[in-house]
Design an enzyme around this catalytic site. Sequence first.
Site, mmCIF file in Angstrom:
data_model
loop_
_atom_site.group_PDB
_atom_site.id
_atom_site.type_symbol
_atom_site.label_atom_id
_atom_site.label_comp_id
_atom_site.label_asym_id
_atom_site.label_seq_id
_atom_site.Cartn_x
_atom_site.Cartn_y
_atom_site.Cartn_z
ATOM 1 N N HIS A 1 39.569 42.467 51.661
ATOM 2 C CA HIS A 1 37.753 42.209 51.320
ATOM 3 C C HIS A 1 37.366 42.444 52.605
ATOM 4 O O HIS A 1 36.348 43.126 52.113
ATOM 5 C CB HIS A 1 37.619 40.460 51.012
ATOM 6 C CG HIS A 1 38.129 40.238 49.840
ATOM 7 N ND1 HIS A 1 37.730 40.682 48.440
ATOM 8 C CD2 HIS A 1 39.007 39.377 49.146
ATOM 9 C CE1 HIS A 1 38.092 39.627 47.178
ATOM 10 N NE2 HIS A 1 39.482 39.169 47.922
ATOM 11 N N GLU B 1 44.627 43.314 34.839
ATOM 12 C CA GLU B 1 45.909 42.972 36.963
ATOM 13 C C GLU B 1 46.064 42.731 36.640
ATOM 14 O O GLU B 1 47.159 42.374 37.840
ATOM 15 C CB GLU B 1 44.336 42.297 36.935
ATOM 16 C CG GLU B 1 42.772 42.505 37.250
ATOM 17 C CD GLU B 1 42.239 41.482 38.096
ATOM 18 O OE1 GLU B 1 41.754 41.650 38.385
ATOM 19 O OE2 GLU B 1 41.805 40.520 37.323
HETATM 20 C C1 PEP Z 1 40.847 43.953 40.958
HETATM 21 O O1 PEP Z 1 41.804 43.229 40.915
HETATM 22 O O2 PEP Z 1 41.547 45.485 41.422
HETATM 23 C C2 PEP Z 1 39.615 44.404 40.897
HETATM 24 C C3 PEP Z 1 38.444 44.543 40.452
HETATM 25 O O3 PEP Z 1 39.652 42.611 41.299
HETATM 26 P P1 PEP Z 1 39.091 42.005 43.396
HETATM 27 O O4 PEP Z 1 39.542 42.236 43.621
HETATM 28 O O5 PEP Z 1 37.625 41.223 42.732
HETATM 29 O O6 PEP Z 1 40.368 40.839 42.473
HETATM 30 MG MG MG Z 2 41.358 40.789 40.372
#
Ligand code: PEP
Ligand code: MG
Length: 555
Positions: free
Chosen positions: A185, A412
């Site tokens: 993040h 995912e």
């Molecule tokens: C991902 O997993 O690529 C995505 C876009 O979701 P997040 O990063 O919010 O898990």
């Molecule tokens: Mg994700």
Amino acid sequence: MSTAPLAGIGVGSGSAAGAVAKAAPAPVLPPPRPVTDPAAETAAVRAALAEVVADLEARAARAGGTAADVLTAQAMIAADPVLADRAAELVATGTDGPHAVTGAYAAFRAALLAAGGYFAERAADLDDLRDRAVARLLGLPMPGLPDPGHPYVLVADDLAPADTALLDPERVLALITVRGGPTSHTAILAKALGLPAVVGCAGAAGLHDGRQVLVLAAEGTVHPDPGPEDVRRAAEEQRRRRERAAGATGPGRTADGHPVALLVNLGALHELDGAAAADSEGVGLFRTEFLYLDREQAPTVEEQTAAYRTVFEAFAGRRITVRTLDAGADKPLPFATAADEENPALGVRGLRTAVRDPQLLETQLAAIAEAARSTGADVRVMAPMVSLPAEAAAFAARVRAHGLPAAGAMVEVPAAALRAERLAEACDFLSIGTNDLAQYAFAADRTLGALAELLDPWQPALLDLVAATAEGAAARGVPVGVCGEAAADPDLAPVLVGLGVTGLSAAPACLPEVRAALADRTLADCRRLAVLARTAPDAATARARVREALGAPAD
Ligand code: PEP
Ligand code: MG
């Protein structure tokens, strides 16, 4: 360059040079010690608490906008006399200063939580305030963002969400973290702010305050004590890239006019103005978790409707893809996820939480539908962490029952990629979350810098899964986007388009370079680049092959 570079994982393609300022870590509470002079101990506690308030007020005075508001609110909490009195009471019963402050904050936190509503939301801020006071008492630097009084290169072990809200791109030139991976993040935040960053840079732990460094995000390197010529060359390269990106505007397309939707990722309301001002066709990923984080209960339908309306109005006339709540793993929520799972990343998370607690999703869909109806916005809704076609079908039925016109599934999980055609049959669009897809394909925790090689979006096996998803979607004639961090890499963008991806969604600051990269290449070029990357033996070779080919003149 005069000193050996430090290697990490580059985020974005920018560069910056400046003096290091380090974010101090939270202090570790030492074992309790006996109190010999309660009066002196109480005075030290009161002084530490007052210093925290003074520091926050001084920062608020220097900061502007929302950061000043946040800091002022924190200063008011820290100045509450109940805190100092409670700590003094604890000292009087023989508790040493650091433990008395910790105890006082714990009691304060319990009181705020019991008060509920706005007060309960502020409870999360208390840990940071407590850590600051404890650090003061222990003679350690205060944790959190540094403030050296001039623009700086921020070096941190990793960044807490509370720090990132205050990160001011006018003062922070670049970001270096010791931990964190390419899809952590922190990396996502650096992209949102358009900051050059190198994450997972173990060598950065040895950098001290004031040392000059040159951060080259495209290379994933940090150069201590750079020479003036190195700094000049990096600035020149940055200027050249920006100029090239500024030359392409409007809807995304390849050199021969093949359309590629270019959309923004949005993860917090404070990002909204910048996201709406960006040249894009709309929002490809609206992460809604920010509405739920730091809460004891889910937000009400009214509260959610108001937040969605704000976003929908800002993007009037453009499409908005809302992702329903993606709780769990690195985003635990007390009311949505279980605290006792041994492997939360493999647990009841994403769409799975909505199966266990249907009302959570119902409330969210009702709010999205009401905001869409009252604003007339072009809203699509997608679910995170879909594994089975049946899950996509059930989700789509619930979305449509709310009168919302388009339901999608995020890809995912490798199983979803492999069965993409069935998934596409069950809904209206697919969106590939390459961050989690890499995590699950390689069995590699996305937050670990040590596993960066496995999480590299250039991994040919990940590209195979993207290709499988695009083929499945094409067989059913449904659009398929990429909204993970892979979409933000201007060298990878033509490869993704060559694999059959029809849209790319990224942090607004990344879109100009992605747009320019596509505008330089025909669809046939993109397909050739995709073959080059997919047939490479490893990620590094895939990247090197494509970069070399991109250096060559287009057809
Ligand atoms: C991902 O997993 O690529 C995505 C876009 O979701 P997040 O990063 O919010 O898990
Ligand atoms: Mg994700």
